[in-house]
Design an enzyme around this catalytic site. Structure first.
Site, PDB file in Angstrom:
ATOM      1  N   GLU A  84       1.287  -4.756  -5.067  1.00 50.87           N
ATOM      2  CA  GLU A  84       0.093  -5.562  -4.852  1.00 50.87           C
ATOM      3  C   GLU A  84      -1.023  -5.075  -5.775  1.00 50.87           C
ATOM      4  O   GLU A  84      -1.220  -3.871  -5.932  1.00 50.87           O
ATOM      5  CB  GLU A  84      -0.346  -5.448  -3.390  1.00 50.87           C
ATOM      6  CG  GLU A  84      -1.566  -6.274  -3.021  1.00 50.87           C
ATOM      7  CD  GLU A  84      -1.922  -6.122  -1.554  1.00 50.87           C
ATOM      8  OE1 GLU A  84      -1.330  -6.826  -0.726  1.00 50.87           O
ATOM      9  OE2 GLU A  84      -2.780  -5.274  -1.247  1.00 50.87           O
ATOM     10  N   CYS A 141       0.857  -1.189   0.000  1.00 48.48           N
ATOM     11  CA  CYS A 141       0.000   0.000   0.000  1.00 48.48           C
ATOM     12  C   CYS A 141       0.892   1.238   0.000  1.00 48.48           C
ATOM     13  O   CYS A 141       1.915   1.270   0.694  1.00 48.48           O
ATOM     14  CB  CYS A 141      -0.902  -0.015   1.239  1.00 48.48           C
ATOM     15  SG  CYS A 141      -1.936   1.453   1.436  1.00 48.48           S
TER      16      CYS A 141
END
Length: 230
Positions: free
Chosen positions: A151, A117
């Site tokens: 991700e 993130c």
């Protein structure tokens, strides 16, 4: 109770939340905190990056996740931070080091994600901090001798940021080392960018061909020049 409040106050050193400005000031006067918990791993001019370990600085890392959720609707909020490290970019002044951005990184070696993130707080956007943190995530991967990518799924801004980083990094590498680089594996080894992202980037700059179902590097100097000009 915080979701009912018009304003909340966040300590920009430990990231804890407070209901009033007076509570925040009391906290800061008591703790005397002037920079995030964890280890400073980078400093240049007034910019520092601190590494926080989820299982050691658990509360601070959980607060970072809550902070990120305010700006990233598509991210799932998680409190289990023990499997992650967090890298906090700060602007420093005479009062201390103040959070401007951060990224998290999963520690599971079976996962190819080199970044889970990433958030640049709104007042600090358009300063190149996202690019600096993306670069940091790949530099850490290089030191670990591994490759990977962010991700998925990526946000629209994430796609732009990573796409720009991959293009600029690969174009610069090919421009300088084009005589030495003979394969996609060479690019992966030198950048730690995973092959799927390298191939997609090479397609966009017309430097790859498909032979018998496999992609092969095909450096096109004219295409490289055009990519540099974009």
């Amino acid at each position: 109770p915080f979701h009912k409040m018009k304003h909340i106050y966040i300590c920009d050193y430990c990231f804890e939340y407070f209901a009033t400005k007076a509570d925040l000031e009391k906290h800061q006067n008591q703790t005397k905190e002037r920079y995030p918990p964890g280890r400073e791993i980078y400093r240049k001019d007034n910019i520092s990056i601190f590494e926080l370990v989820g299982k050691e600085q658990k509360i601070a890392c959980q607060c970072l996740c809550l902070l990120a959720k305010l700006f990233l609707d598509h991210k799932t909020l998680f409190y289990d931070v023990e499997g992650f490290n967090f890298y906090v970019l700060c602007e420093s002044d005479q009062k201390g080091s103040h959070i401007a951005a951060y990224f998290s990184r999963e520690l599971n070696k079976d996962v190819d994600n080199i970044l889970a993130c990433i958030v640049v707080l709104p007042p600090y956007q358009k300063k190149g901090y996202g690019r600096l943190l993306i670069s940091t995530s790949y530099e850490i991967a290089k030191r670990q001798g591994r490759s990977g990518g962010p991700e998925r799924p990526l946000s629209d801004l994430g796609k732009i940021a990573f796409g720009s980083y991959w293009r600029d990094t690969i174009v610069e590498l090919l421009k300088i080392h084009w005589k030495e680089i003979t394969s996609i594996e060479d690019i992966e080894r030198m950048t730690s960018i995973q092959q799927s992202d390298i191939i997609e980037t090479l397609k966009k700059i017309n430097c790859v061909t498909k032979v018998k179902g496999e992609y092969e590097l095909n450096i096109n100097k004219d295409a490289l020049g055009n990519a540099i000009m974009e």
